[in-house]
Every structure is written in C-alpha cells, then in structure tokens.
Design an enzyme around this catalytic site. Structure first.
Site, short mmCIF file in Angstrom:
data_model
loop_
_atom_site.label_atom_id
_atom_site.label_comp_id
_atom_site.label_asym_id
_atom_site.label_seq_id
_atom_site.Cartn_x
_atom_site.Cartn_y
_atom_site.Cartn_z
N PRO A 187 2.70 -0.23 -7.69
CA PRO A 187 3.28 -1.17 -6.75
C PRO A 187 3.87 -0.49 -5.51
O PRO A 187 4.81 0.29 -5.62
CB PRO A 187 4.39 -1.85 -7.56
CG PRO A 187 4.05 -1.59 -8.98
CD PRO A 187 3.34 -0.28 -9.00
N GLU A 188 3.28 -0.78 -4.37
CA GLU A 188 3.87 -0.41 -3.09
C GLU A 188 4.31 -1.71 -2.43
O GLU A 188 4.33 -2.74 -3.10
CB GLU A 188 2.83 0.38 -2.25
CG GLU A 188 2.32 1.60 -3.01
CD GLU A 188 1.25 2.39 -2.29
OE1 GLU A 188 1.25 2.40 -1.05
OE2 GLU A 188 0.41 3.01 -2.96
#
Length: 278
Positions: A2-3
């Site tokens: 997750p960015e």
DNA sequence: AGTCTAGCCTGGGAGC
DNA sequence: TGCTCCCAGGCTAGAC
C-alpha cells in the site's frame, strides 16, 4: 504494497462500509501491533465509539470517532474488511472491531508489520509519525521549487530522498520507480545535482502517476485488495516496476533491476542516463 | 544534523 | 519430498 493510491482506495471503500457504525467490542489477537496505548486501554477506550469518517494522511488511515482518532498504517500487507460476524474468518486476522449491528471490521496482516495508534480526538496530528510528514503530493504547497530546494539540501540518492515521507508523502517503492522512469532521471543520481528542470519533471509525474493510480484503484502487485476485496488496475500500465528483463516501452532497451538502500529498483538505462552517480 | 543500517514479520520461490 | 536461504519493503530506533 500500500502506497498513497492503495491507502486512498481503502479509505474510500472502507468509508462506504464502516462509516456510521458503533463499536460494541474489540478483540486484539496480536497486541504488539497496538503501539499506543497498550492493547487493553486501547480496547476499553473504543467501546461505544462511532466511526464518523475516515481520513488519510500520507499512507496513514485516520478513523474519526466520538472522542478519539484511530490511526492505522497498513505497511506491506495490512487489509481491512467488513464482514458479518457469521462469516468465516480469514487467516492472519489480528484485530476485530465488532459493531452493534452485528457486522465486524476485521484487520488482517500476514506479516504483522501494520500498526495502530489511538489519540484523543483532534490530537492525531501531534503523533510523532504524522507530525513529521511532508506535504501531500496534491497539496498546493508541493511545488517544483519546493521539491528542488529540498533535493538541493541532501546528498542522498534521489530515489531514497523521494521515499523519505518528510519531503513528500505517499510515494513508495513502486510509484517512485515509475515517476523516475517517466521523468527520465536515474534513481541513483545525487539529489543535490538534480536540476530545476528535472525537479519539475519529477514533481509533475509524482502528481500525475499518483492521481492516475488513485483513479485505477491502486496497483495489485502481490496481494493488495481494497476493503471490498477488489484488485487495482494500475499494474497494467506500469512501465518499469516488476518488468526486469522486458523491453522498455519507450526505447526497447532491457529493463534492469538493481538495489537502492536495500530495495528493488527498476531502470531503463537508456532512458535514465547514468551520469552524476554517487 | 544528516545519513545509514538492523530489525520487525511470514510466505513463496529457488536451489540443492 | 523436504530442507535452507533469500526476497518482498515502510517505518523506526539506534549508531555513526
């Protein structure tokens, strides 16, 4: 992993599923992931609290409750889902928030890297990890001049600097490789040698790559799904990340994989010239 | 003060 | 088949 685009997608899907629900009980199976306070007071404080909205700051999710803010970082593998209590539990479920309507917010995380903090309402931005964050990429304060000035001040490799959430929040290993490819800047360039023109390119592609990835619901490289179990589609338009050995979409040269500060780095040496290296 | 590195974790794949 | 090793990587604490 997750960015910003993945966290924003989780925020949006989770808002639809969990906003307005009231917590009746909390089950913490992996106390170590509750960083502040201890797991027991964390659990007690949440009883009777209603989730009013969910915000995002950088890669952090912030659940706005009645009296508290719950700050969650998914790190590499963390996932939220909302289930009926009768539904079978997925493996690696570490925290369960049971709601008064019989549904549950479940947090699962194979690698147990994710974290949760609880603060008094309105005090969340005083948390050291949030306080340190630099501007959001979509914040008007994130300008080409600002980015160039920040890069001028460090001798680190430019990829390492861009991964530093103090300079700009939201980039992680996937999107930083894409941004630098599109900006035609080698990841190992010394930050202080980046020209104003190059900084402007990096700035523009940081915004456009992250915005397009948000529109596409993020990238599913390994296991990422949003809170409704759906995959993102940005991986379909990645130019370099995960494409080692394949031909560059711009020039046909082979994409090579190397390392930057212990992380996998994907480059087209033809498009991203190699002078000014450390 | 700025920069670097180890550690946190587990599953999956490569190599033997 | 089954073992060991290595890799994935965001962030923090502690060292230099």
């Amino acid at each position: 992993m997750p960015e910003l685009p993945e966290v924003e997608t989780v925020r949006r899907t989770l808002t639809e599923l969990a906003a307005g629900k009231t917590i009746a009980s909390v089950d913490v199976r992996w106390p170590k992931m509750i960083k502040k306070p201890e797991a027991e007071p964390f659990r007690d404080a949440l009883l009777g609290e209603t989730i009013h909205s969910i915000d995002r700051r950088g890669k952090f999710l912030i659940f706005q409750l009645d009296h508290y803010a719950l700050i969650s970082h998914l790190r590499m593998e963390g996932k939220f889902s909302v289930n009926e209590s009768s539904e079978a539990e997925a493996p690696h479920t570490h925290v369960i928030f049971s709601f008064t309507d019989g549904s549950e917010l479940r947090y699962r995380d194979v690698r147990k890297f994710g974290t949760m903090h609880l603060t008094e309402k309105g005090m969340e931005h005083e948390l050291s990890s949030l306080k340190a964050l630099g501007p959001e990429p979509f914040d008007p304060r994130f300008t080409p001049d600002y980015l160039h000035a920040r890069l001028q001040k460090t001798s680190r490799q430019v990829k390492t600097a861009l991964l530093d959430q103090i300079i700009v929040t939201g980039l992680g290993n996937i999107y930083v490789d894409e941004v630098l490819f599109r900006a035609r800047v080698h990841p190992h360039r010394v930050s202080s040698t980046i020209t104003p023109e190059e900084a402007a390119q990096i700035h523009a592609y940081t915004i456009s790559v992250l915005a397009e990835a948000v529109e596409r619901g993020g990238s599913t490289i390994r296991t990422y799904v949003n809170s409704q179990g759906q995959k993102g589609t940005f991986q379909e338009v990645l130019n370099v990340y995960g494409r080692a050995g394949e031909a560059c979409v711009e020039c046909g040269a082979e994409i090579v994989k190397t390392k930057t500060a212990g992380r996998g780095t994907h480059i087209c040496l033809q498009c991203q010239p190699i002078e000014h290296l450390i």
